[in-house]
Write a protein that holds these residues in place. Structure first.
Motif, PDB file in Angstrom:
ATOM      1  N   GLY A   3       0.809  -1.222   0.000  1.00 22.88           N
ATOM      2  CA  GLY A   3       0.000   0.000   0.000  1.00 22.88           C
ATOM      3  C   GLY A   3       0.833   1.259   0.000  1.00 22.88           C
ATOM      4  N   PHE A   4       1.702   1.404  -0.992  1.00 23.69           N
ATOM      5  CA  PHE A   4       2.575   2.580  -1.058  1.00 23.69           C
ATOM      6  C   PHE A   4       1.760   3.863  -1.238  1.00 23.69           C
ATOM      7  CE2 PHE A   4       5.032   5.565  -3.643  1.00 23.69           C
ATOM      8  CZ  PHE A   4       6.147   5.740  -2.845  1.00 23.69           C
ATOM      9  N   LYS A   5       0.810   3.850  -2.166  1.00 23.55           N
ATOM     10  CA  LYS A   5      -0.002   5.047  -2.405  1.00 23.55           C
ATOM     11  C   LYS A   5      -0.836   5.403  -1.178  1.00 23.55           C
ATOM     12  CE  LYS A   5      -0.517   4.358  -7.412  1.00 23.55           C
ATOM     13  NZ  LYS A   5      -1.495   4.172  -8.513  1.00 23.55           N
ATOM     14  N   THR A   6      -1.371   4.415  -0.522  1.00 20.96           N
ATOM     15  CA  THR A   6      -2.215   4.684   0.647  1.00 20.96           C
ATOM     16  C   THR A   6      -1.417   5.359   1.752  1.00 20.96           C
ATOM     17  OG1 THR A   6      -3.533   2.740   0.081  1.00 20.96           O
ATOM     18  CG2 THR A   6      -3.762   3.613   2.310  1.00 20.96           C
ATOM     19  N   HIS A   7      -0.195   4.916   1.957  1.00 22.27           N
ATOM     20  CA  HIS A   7       0.614   5.513   3.024  1.00 22.27           C
ATOM     21  C   HIS A   7       0.923   6.976   2.741  1.00 22.27           C
ATOM     22  CE1 HIS A   7       3.696   5.948   6.096  1.00 22.27           C
ATOM     23  NE2 HIS A   7       4.525   6.390   5.159  1.00 22.27           N
ATOM     24  N   PHE A   8       1.343   7.291   1.528  1.00 20.30           N
ATOM     25  CA  PHE A   8       1.719   8.676   1.232  1.00 20.30           C
ATOM     26  C   PHE A   8       0.511   9.549   0.917  1.00 20.30           C
ATOM     27  CE2 PHE A   8       5.863   6.736   0.712  1.00 20.30           C
ATOM     28  CZ  PHE A   8       6.699   7.700   1.244  1.00 20.30           C
ATOM     29  N   SER A   9      -0.685   8.999   0.883  1.00 19.07           N
ATOM     30  CA  SER A   9      -1.902   9.813   0.742  1.00 19.07           C
ATOM     31  C   SER A   9      -2.498  10.169   2.086  1.00 19.07           C
ATOM     32  CB  SER A   9      -2.929   9.056  -0.109  1.00 19.07           C
ATOM     33  OG  SER A   9      -2.425   8.791  -1.398  1.00 19.07           O
ATOM     34  N   ASN A  10      -1.824   9.861   3.171  1.00 22.03           N
ATOM     35  CA  ASN A  10      -2.324  10.160   4.509  1.00 22.03           C
ATOM     36  C   ASN A  10      -2.459  11.670   4.692  1.00 22.03           C
ATOM     37  OD1 ASN A  10      -2.948  10.275   7.211  1.00 22.03           O
ATOM     38  ND2 ASN A  10      -1.278   8.934   7.866  1.00 22.03           N
ATOM     39  N   PRO A  11      -3.617  12.170   5.162  1.00 25.28           N
ATOM     40  CA  PRO A  11      -3.786  13.634   5.338  1.00 25.28           C
ATOM     41  C   PRO A  11      -2.856  14.240   6.369  1.00 25.28           C
ATOM     42  CG  PRO A  11      -5.913  12.486   5.324  1.00 25.28           C
ATOM     43  CD  PRO A  11      -4.856  11.434   5.415  1.00 25.28           C
TER      44      PRO A  11
END
Length: 547
Positions: A272-280
């Motif tokens: 989940g690379f995208k999910t981690h760096f999409s954290n608000p």
């Protein structure tokens, strides 16, 4: 005072008033007379040059002998013109300036060369220098004490007009104040530009690094790629022992794979690379937008996954940056696993091709040998006995019969040599010879003649020998194929790559980024460099336009 005239100095010259006397202004009031001042005799006029002219010619000759350059002479003429002198030549300008006590070749302050406009109430510096001694009623260059003025007539009242020296000092002061004012204005504008282009952006960058940027944690790891080196036949495990580093191409290929978009997509699918760096919680500059494309995610991936290869040590260094230390270590472990799989696949195709070719050759050699061996066995079964042994026995019998035949022929010849041979014995000997010849014929036919449906014994022996030769050749080919297969297996083992982790990834307990002070200094240097380049470019363009 006059000097003795010289013959080469005779000339015709009109008498003209002295330039210094003509330049002296007339006094406005009564001037006291200095009775103590000696009266110089009037200059003689006529065809004989005066002492001043002769002295001037001598001075000019001395100046010529000094070897002054053209630039110095032009400088002397310009300085003489600034002081209001009227030289007849460049050498005369040097002479007149030295007579005034002025060094024409001294680099003076620019403000000292400022001359008031011609035609005004005040004359040039040369006029003032010439007028000052004349106001006292004395000859030029003579030192006089202050004189008293008679009272009355209002002449002791101060004048509202400024003297030339005071006006000159005022004008110089005005120029100095104007230069200082312009200098302060330029410095102020420079500070404004520096503040706008350098200081304010640097302050904004420092504020971001110190107060806004999200702390990032970096996990460092190191691994290297090694290959096995076959040890030959000395050790059965020689081809399985890793003894040397792999080539640089393997390490570079692994580095390129880890920095590729393929590795990023695989990491996103697994961790989940995208999910981690999409954290608000991550600041907007470092955060990845929701539903971002792979291209946008790949930009963040290249920024936070840093991989470097050291060719001198053969070590690949990897740094994974994430907003959480555990996530950073997890990303690092996954990428190392991807690299290990890629390393195993680097030489797989080559190893499989080499082994496949060697295996095919070995299988063909085995099939050929089996075919030849079956043929030999079939010939041996058909013959029942060994044709070679049977041929040897027949040849032995033929040799024996040939020996007996020779003996019987000799005995028959001996009987026939008698004048009256015994007919019975002769016929017996002839019968023996005939029987031996028939037996030899039978043996030769048995050896060389073929019966119906069967080959001769010699042909069967030849076929058997050929089959044996084919079997020997098939054995040699099979042995060579076996050797080639062993070599291919050894080479395949040698080409195997192994990934060895030298430094295991460990989750950090302190944030690594941002490095606020270093980044702020770097931002200041970048903005200063940009401003310097822009200012130099603008100055060059301005100079080109105004020139």
């Amino acid at each position: 005072m006059t000097t003795k005239p010289k013959a080469r100095k005779f000339r015709v010259k009109r008498s003209t008033p002295a330039p210094d006397a003509a330049a002296q202004p007339k006094p406005t009031g009564p001037t006291p007379v200095d009775t103590a001042a000696p009266q110089e005799p009037p200059a003689q006029s006529g065809e004989v040059s005066s002492a001043n002219e002769v002295r001037g010619e001598l001075d000019i000759d001395a100046i010529r002998r000094e070897g002054l350059t053209g630039r110095q002479l032009r400088m002397a003429r310009r300085v003489a013109q600034k002081y209001g002198l009227a030289p007849t030549s460049d050498f005369d300008a040097v002479r007149l300036l030295r007579g005034k006590g002025i060094d024409p070749f001294q680099r003076s302050n620019m403000l000292e060369l400022v001359v008031p406009p011609q035609g005004g109430s005040a004359g040039g510096p040369g006029d003032r220098r010439a007028a000052l001694p004349a106001q006292s009623g004395t000859a030029p260059g003579r030192v006089q004490l202050p004189q008293t003025l008679p009272a009355g007539g209002g002449i002791n009242l101060p004048s509202t007009e400024l003297s030339p020296a005071e006006r000159r000092q005022r004008e110089i002061g005005d120029i100095q104040r104007d230069i200082s004012r312009r200098r302060r204005k330029k410095v102020g504008l420079l500070m404004v530009r520096l503040a706008f282009f350098v200081l304010i952006p640097t302050f904004a960058a420092g504020y971001y690094f110190y107060n806004v940027a999200t702390p990032m944690y970096a996990t460092n790891s190191q691994f290297l790629i090694i290959q096995s080196e076959g040890g030959g036949g000395a050790s059965p495990l020689g081809g399985l022992l890793p003894t040397q580093f792999a080539t640089g191409q393997d390490s570079i290929a692994t580095q390129a794979y880890l920095q590729s978009q393929d590795a990023m997509q695989r990491l996103d699918a697994d961790k989940g690379f995208k999910t981690h760096f999409s954290n608000p919680e991550i600041d907007p500059i470092q955060r990845l937008e929701e539903n971002a494309t792979n291209a946008e995610a790949y930009k963040i991936y290249k920024k936070n996954v840093k991989i470097g290869y050291d060719p001198t040590e053969g070590v690949i260094r990897m740094e994974i940056v994430a907003a959480d230390p555990a996530v950073s270590a997890s990303f690092s472990q996954s990428l190392i696993g991807y690299a290990e799989e890629r390393v195993n696949d680097l030489s797989l195709q080559k190893r499989e091709d080499g082994m496949r070719d060697a295996r095919i050759a070995f299988e063909e050699a085995q099939a050929k040998r089996r075919e030849v061996q079956e043929r030999l066995i079939k010939l041996q079964v058909e013959n029942g006995v060994d044709p070679q042994a049977e041929i040897a026995a027949i040849r032995q019998q033929i040799t024996q019969y040939e020996t007996l035949l020779i003996e019987k022929q000799l005995a028959l010849a001996a009987l026939l040599d008698n004048t009256r041979p015994n007919a019975a014995r002769v016929e017996g000997a002839r019968g023996d010879v005939r029987r031996l010849e028939d037996q030899l014929r039978i043996l030769n036919d048995r050896l060389n003649s073929a019966t119906e449906g069967e080959d001769s014994l010699a042909q069967r022996a030849v076929e058997l020998q050929l089959a044996q030769a084919d079997l020997a050749a098939a054995d040699a080919v099979l042995q060579a194929a076996q050797t080639s297969m062993d070599q291919a297996r050894t080479e395949a083992n040698r080409q195997v790559r192994y990934l060895t982790t030298a430094v295991e990834p460990v989750a950090p307990d302190e944030p690594t980024y941002p490095r606020a002070f270093e980044n702020t200094i770097l931002a200041f240097l970048i903005f200063a460099g940009i401003y310097l380049m822009l200012s130099l470019t603008a100055s060059i363009l301005r100079e080109q336009v105004t020139s």
